[in-house]
Scaffold this motif. Structure first.
Motif, short mmCIF file in Angstrom:
data_model
loop_
_atom_site.label_atom_id
_atom_site.label_comp_id
_atom_site.label_asym_id
_atom_site.label_seq_id
_atom_site.Cartn_x
_atom_site.Cartn_y
_atom_site.Cartn_z
N SER A 50 0.83 -1.20 0.00
CA SER A 50 0.00 0.00 0.00
C SER A 50 0.88 1.26 0.00
N GLU A 51 0.81 2.06 1.05
CA GLU A 51 1.52 3.34 1.06
C GLU A 51 2.81 3.30 1.88
N TRP A 52 3.33 2.10 2.13
CA TRP A 52 4.58 1.95 2.86
C TRP A 52 5.70 1.59 1.90
N ALA A 53 6.86 2.13 2.14
CA ALA A 53 8.07 1.76 1.39
C ALA A 53 9.07 1.13 2.37
N PRO A 54 9.96 0.26 1.88
CA PRO A 54 10.04 -0.31 0.53
C PRO A 54 8.77 -1.08 0.16
N HIS A 55 8.66 -1.41 -1.13
CA HIS A 55 7.39 -1.86 -1.69
C HIS A 55 7.34 -3.38 -1.86
N PHE A 56 6.21 -3.95 -1.45
CA PHE A 56 5.91 -5.37 -1.59
C PHE A 56 6.90 -6.26 -0.82
N PRO A 57 6.69 -6.42 0.49
CA PRO A 57 7.57 -7.29 1.28
C PRO A 57 7.47 -8.75 0.85
N ILE A 58 8.60 -9.44 0.90
CA ILE A 58 8.69 -10.85 0.53
C ILE A 58 9.13 -11.65 1.74
N PHE A 59 8.41 -12.75 2.03
CA PHE A 59 8.72 -13.64 3.13
C PHE A 59 9.05 -15.03 2.57
N THR A 60 9.79 -15.81 3.35
CA THR A 60 10.15 -17.16 2.93
C THR A 60 9.93 -18.15 4.06
N SER A 61 9.68 -19.42 3.69
CA SER A 61 9.36 -20.47 4.66
C SER A 61 9.71 -21.82 4.07
N THR A 62 9.94 -22.78 4.95
CA THR A 62 10.14 -24.16 4.50
C THR A 62 8.92 -25.03 4.75
N ASP A 63 7.93 -24.51 5.49
CA ASP A 63 6.77 -25.34 5.84
C ASP A 63 5.44 -24.60 5.77
N MET A 64 5.44 -23.33 5.42
CA MET A 64 4.26 -22.47 5.34
C MET A 64 3.65 -22.14 6.69
N LYS A 65 4.22 -22.59 7.78
CA LYS A 65 3.69 -22.23 9.09
C LYS A 65 4.57 -21.20 9.80
N SER A 66 5.85 -21.14 9.45
CA SER A 66 6.78 -20.18 10.03
C SER A 66 7.47 -19.43 8.89
N TRP A 67 7.35 -18.12 8.90
CA TRP A 67 7.87 -17.30 7.81
C TRP A 67 8.84 -16.26 8.34
N LYS A 68 9.80 -15.90 7.50
CA LYS A 68 10.78 -14.87 7.83
C LYS A 68 10.93 -13.95 6.63
N GLN A 69 10.95 -12.64 6.90
CA GLN A 69 11.09 -11.72 5.78
C GLN A 69 12.50 -11.81 5.19
N SER A 70 12.55 -11.85 3.87
CA SER A 70 13.84 -11.96 3.19
C SER A 70 14.14 -10.78 2.28
N GLY A 71 13.14 -9.99 1.91
CA GLY A 71 13.42 -8.86 1.03
C GLY A 71 12.18 -8.09 0.64
N TYR A 72 12.31 -7.33 -0.43
CA TYR A 72 11.22 -6.56 -1.02
C TYR A 72 11.30 -6.70 -2.54
N LEU A 73 10.16 -6.53 -3.19
CA LEU A 73 10.19 -6.49 -4.64
C LEU A 73 10.95 -5.26 -5.11
N PHE A 74 10.61 -4.09 -4.55
CA PHE A 74 11.25 -2.84 -4.96
C PHE A 74 11.76 -2.08 -3.74
N ARG A 75 13.06 -1.82 -3.70
CA ARG A 75 13.59 -0.87 -2.72
C ARG A 75 13.30 0.56 -3.15
N LYS A 76 13.28 0.77 -4.46
CA LYS A 76 12.94 2.06 -5.03
C LYS A 76 11.78 1.86 -5.99
N ALA A 77 10.77 2.71 -5.88
CA ALA A 77 9.56 2.54 -6.70
C ALA A 77 9.89 2.74 -8.17
#
Length: 493
Positions: A50-77
């Motif tokens: 939405s209106e927060w930057a960086p844009h589109f947070p990305i999370f990763t998991s090995t089991d879909m029950k525990s997730w950790k943020q690993s990055g963003y789609l865009f650091r700069k819009a």
């Protein structure tokens, strides 16, 4: 460690069939419109920012029950975009990761669908610009591979005085352009709302999963419905048992998800919902359901799954070489400068004229009941401290400015100091406790001292319509000043 299948068997609850208790989100906090993909044994999820930057947070998991943020789609819009970064959609094709996303076009403020690609699922994405512009609005992309022919679908006419439609088009083999004329999958003649669609092919039918109702805010009534057709272009027959995924004792307004296939062949649906107790204060959180098929050509059923742990707090002493991935800010109203070294985080920057709240370097709250603390390590006339931030005209905070500590509020574009006390020189620790009311305190030794306003302060005015308030570190001052923090902590109650 339990296998994914063992965990599924232990945690799954039959939706609308079993008394719903202790259903926890799999990604706590505001993570709307999630899309999920699997590569080997690793899962990746991307959500609306939405209106927060960086844009589109990305999370990763090995089991879909525990997730950790690993990055963003865009650091700069991307250059063509302005605001409203919504509904990203993962797709993997030709050894390339695609994310189709919605944003407003800078030139005319119309929502369009863009696409970015990478060789990696969570970094190094290259934007290719707009792929779909359609009338006053094109949002909620979904891509489907039908035996080698790619299709892309989207929502249209949401801003016109006519029924909303889910539209589709053939997509080029490289995934970067439409081919042929768009076609209509479904029209909203009943004015229930249509969006957030996904498609699965099973036996003789294409199954269209879509969200209906009002997505957001306190008055939401979102739910997931199913329709099917013998052709991808329709006509689609609605399931008599709709909604297929809706409200239970703890969660409401379920919707806008996508599917992923586990290594065992089972289908799982990552979607969002509001917790009934925290609602807009934690936003639309990521939930998980398993899709089951009772028999050939039978309508599928959802079984809601639960996360395995309550949200963990945050403890940051700023010892890392770079700031943590978790931090975001309101890019429309502030341009922060953030530096981290030697156990200190330095926050400064500029704000848009009319922004009375200042800069808030924020995180997504995972509960509506929490305590937040920070240690201030420098002295100047700028306001340096903590804040709960809804928007530039809706915030509450506590900060140190010159020789005083002050409890402040911004409401309807007006900043008010609710309480203030003088302090000694030296380091200051600040604390905000948030529940149905907000309490603030400070200390320069062993004992906390509360700042007491003339009347109790409620956070009820803070949540924007489509997202939760954020919490974090605050700075308001001249561009040649800064706030220096040596500690930040969030404790969930």
């Amino acid at each position: 460690m339990k296998s994914f299948i063992q965990w599924t068997c232990c945690l799954c609850l039959a939706f609308n069939h079993i008394h719903a208790q202790n259903i926890l989100p799999v990604i706590p906090g505001d993570f709307a419109d999630p899309s999920v993909i699997r590569k080997g044994n690793q899962y990746y999820a991307v959500g609306t920012s939405s209106e927060w930057a960086p844009h589109f947070p990305i999370f990763t998991s090995t089991d879909m029950k525990s997730w950790k943020q690993s990055g963003y789609l865009f650091r700069k819009a991307p250059e063509w975009t302005s605001t409203s970064f919504w509904a990203p959609e993962y797709f993997y094709h030709n050894n390339t990761y695609f994310i189709y996303y919605t944003a407003r076009r800078k030139s005319d403020n119309v929502s369009c669908i863009g696409v970015a690609t990478s060789r990696y699922p969570d970094k190094d994405f290259t934007d290719h610009g707009i792929i779909i512009e359609y009338g006053k609005e094109a949002i909620d992309a979904f891509v489907f591979n039908d035996n080698g022919q790619l299709y892309i679908t989207w929502k249209a006419y949401g801003l016109d005085k006519r029924p909303i439609e889910l539209l589709g088009s053939r997509l080029s083999a490289d995934g970067l352009r439409l081919e042929g004329e768009p076609f209509s999958l479904m029209k909203d003649y009943d004015r229930i709302g249509l969006e957030g669609q996904s498609i699965l092919k099973k036996d003789d039918y294409y199954y269209l999963f879509y969200s209906a109702g009002n997505c957001c805010g306190r008055e939401c009534n979102y739910n997931v419905r199913i329709a099917r057709s013998a052709s991808i272009q329709g006509p689609y027959e609605n399931y008599a048992g709709n909604p297929a995924l809706g409200e239970n004792e703890q969660w409401k307004c379920s919707g806008h998800g996508t599917f992923v296939t586990a290594p065992d062949g089972a289908s799982y649906y990552l979607y969002h919902a509001y917790n009934k107790s925290s609602t807009v204060f934690t936003g639309r959180q990521a939930m998980l359901a398993k899709l089951t098929w009772p028999g050939a050509n039978a309508w599928p059923e959802f079984r809601v799954l639960s996360g395995n742990a309550r949200p963990a707090g945050i403890k940051d002493d700023f010892r890392g070489k770079v700031p943590a991935n978790r931090w975001q800010w309101d890019f429309r109203n502030s341009t922060p400068v953030v530096k981290q070294s030697e156990g200190k985080l330095h926050l400064s920057g500029s704000v848009k004229p009319g922004n009375a709240a200042g800069i808030v370097l924020s995180v997504r709250p995972a509960s509506q009941h929490y305590e937040m603390q920070a240690a201030i390590a420098n002295e100047n006339d700028a306001v340096k401290g903590l804040a709960v931030y809804g928007d530039a005209n809706a915030a509450i905070g506590v900060g140190v400015s010159g020789g005083n500590v002050e409890y402040w509020m911004v409401k309807d574009n007006k900043r008010t100091v609710l309480a203030s006390l003088p302090i000694k020189t030296g380091a200051v620790e600040l604390k905000m406790s948030v529940n149905s009311q907000v309490a603030v305190s400070f200390r320069q030794g062993a004992q906390w001292q509360e700042l007491t306003p003339s009347a109790p302060v409620s956070p009820d005015f803070l949540p924007p319509w489509d997202r939760s308030p954020r919490i974090g570190l605050h700075f308001s001052g001249a561009e040649n000043e800064e706030a220096v923090f040596s500690r930040f902590e969030v404790i969930y109650k």
